[in-house]
Design a protein around this motif. Structure first.
Motif, mmCIF file in Angstrom:
data_model
loop_
_atom_site.group_PDB
_atom_site.id
_atom_site.type_symbol
_atom_site.label_atom_id
_atom_site.label_comp_id
_atom_site.label_asym_id
_atom_site.label_seq_id
_atom_site.Cartn_x
_atom_site.Cartn_y
_atom_site.Cartn_z
ATOM 1 N N THR A 56 -0.770 3.271 3.985
ATOM 2 C CA THR A 56 0.654 2.922 4.030
ATOM 3 C C THR A 56 1.017 1.859 3.013
ATOM 4 O O THR A 56 2.203 1.621 2.750
ATOM 5 N N THR A 57 0.000 1.209 2.438
ATOM 6 C CA THR A 57 0.296 0.214 1.410
ATOM 7 C C THR A 57 0.896 0.867 0.165
ATOM 8 O O THR A 57 1.652 0.224 -0.569
ATOM 9 N N GLU A 107 -3.769 -1.023 7.280
ATOM 10 C CA GLU A 107 -2.756 -0.510 6.359
ATOM 11 C C GLU A 107 -3.422 0.221 5.186
ATOM 12 O O GLU A 107 -2.946 1.267 4.735
#
Length: 265
Positions: free
Chosen positions: A31-32, A26
């Motif tokens: 995408t965090t 992630e």
């Protein structure tokens, strides 16, 4: 051997892959940034990763554990022996949970999926062998069985017939000698000293008597013994060792939740 190897590595591998995908990947895909700007808190984001992944591991690995346990029983290898202990019960689930928590915590600090996977694999392997060689024998409560040897002569040949010893299905630890008056499990130093005395006596009286083994036992006041862990302790060892892995996973999870609150986006 192939089935045994697959059974041993599947649980840890499952946990490593899910843990890397849940956190380190992630961060690599960034995408965090989107996830942490939503209404859900960082702690809730991480908690959802843990809950979904652990539930997935349990759903897949628990039935697999029953299949592997059946396979171990079909091979007639004692399930408590180190060779098959990791796949004969529910240890695969404990391995998976620990590996997931390990790489999830590592992923928050390293953020490189390949490195997190490699380091997690090395750390788990080190812990696995330490548990097998150093910890598990100390978790077990060994027992002692006496071996009785009878000299059998047939024609011009003779030999010893042994009876007694560890029950079938036990985890064999050692064999040697101890004084007849000894009680409980002998210390390794006492067993080694008695065994050396017995071997020395047999060498010394090799030419002096046709039955030096029985003579030395009687002369030194020793008896032949086997030290073992009975099969009845299998589930106790499973829960004790599995509990250690789960406890370590809980500590790693706490570290991960502490780290995610302070982690930069």
């Amino acid at each position: 051997i192939f089935a045994q190897g697959i059974g041993e590595i599947l649980g840890p591998l499952f946990g490593l892959v899910l843990g890397v995908a849940a956190v380190a990947s992630e961060f690599e895909r960034k995408t965090t940034r989107l996830a942490w700007t939503q209404s859900a808190s960082r702690a809730r984001w991480l908690a959802s990763k843990f809950l979904v992944s652990i539930a997935s591991m349990a759903i897949i690995l628990v039935p697999l554990c029953f299949v592997l346990s059946w396979w171990v029983g079909a091979t007639f290898v004692p399930r408590i022996t180190p060779k098959v202990f990791p796949i004969a019960g529910l240890m695969s689930v404990a391995y998976a949970i620990f590996c997931f928590a390990l790489v999830a915590a590592l992923g928050l600090f390293m953020r490189r999926a390949a490195w997190v996977f490699a380091i997690g694999l090395v750390l788990f392997a080190a812990l696995f062998f330490t548990m097998q060689v150093q910890v598990r024998p100390n978790l077990a409560t060994p027992s002692v069985a006496t071996l009785a040897s009878t000299l059998v002569t047939q024609g011009s040949t003779s030999g010893f017939y042994s009876s007694g010893g560890a029950p079938a299905g036990s985890w064999y630890l050692s064999n040697g000698f101890e004084p007849k008056g000894a009680k409980g499990v002998p210390s390794s130093s006492l067993e080694n000293t008695s065994t050396k005395d017995m071997n020395r006596c047999e060498v010394t009286h090799r030419q002096g008597t046709s039955n030096q083994y029985s003579y030395c036992l009687q002369h030194l006041g020793l008896r032949s013994i086997e030290t073992y862990v009975p099969d009845s302790q299998f589930w106790a060892l499973q829960f004790l060792e599995g509990g250690i892995y789960v406890l370590l996973a809980a500590l790693l999870a706490a570290l991960a939740f502490l780290g995610v609150r302070r982690s930069r986006v």
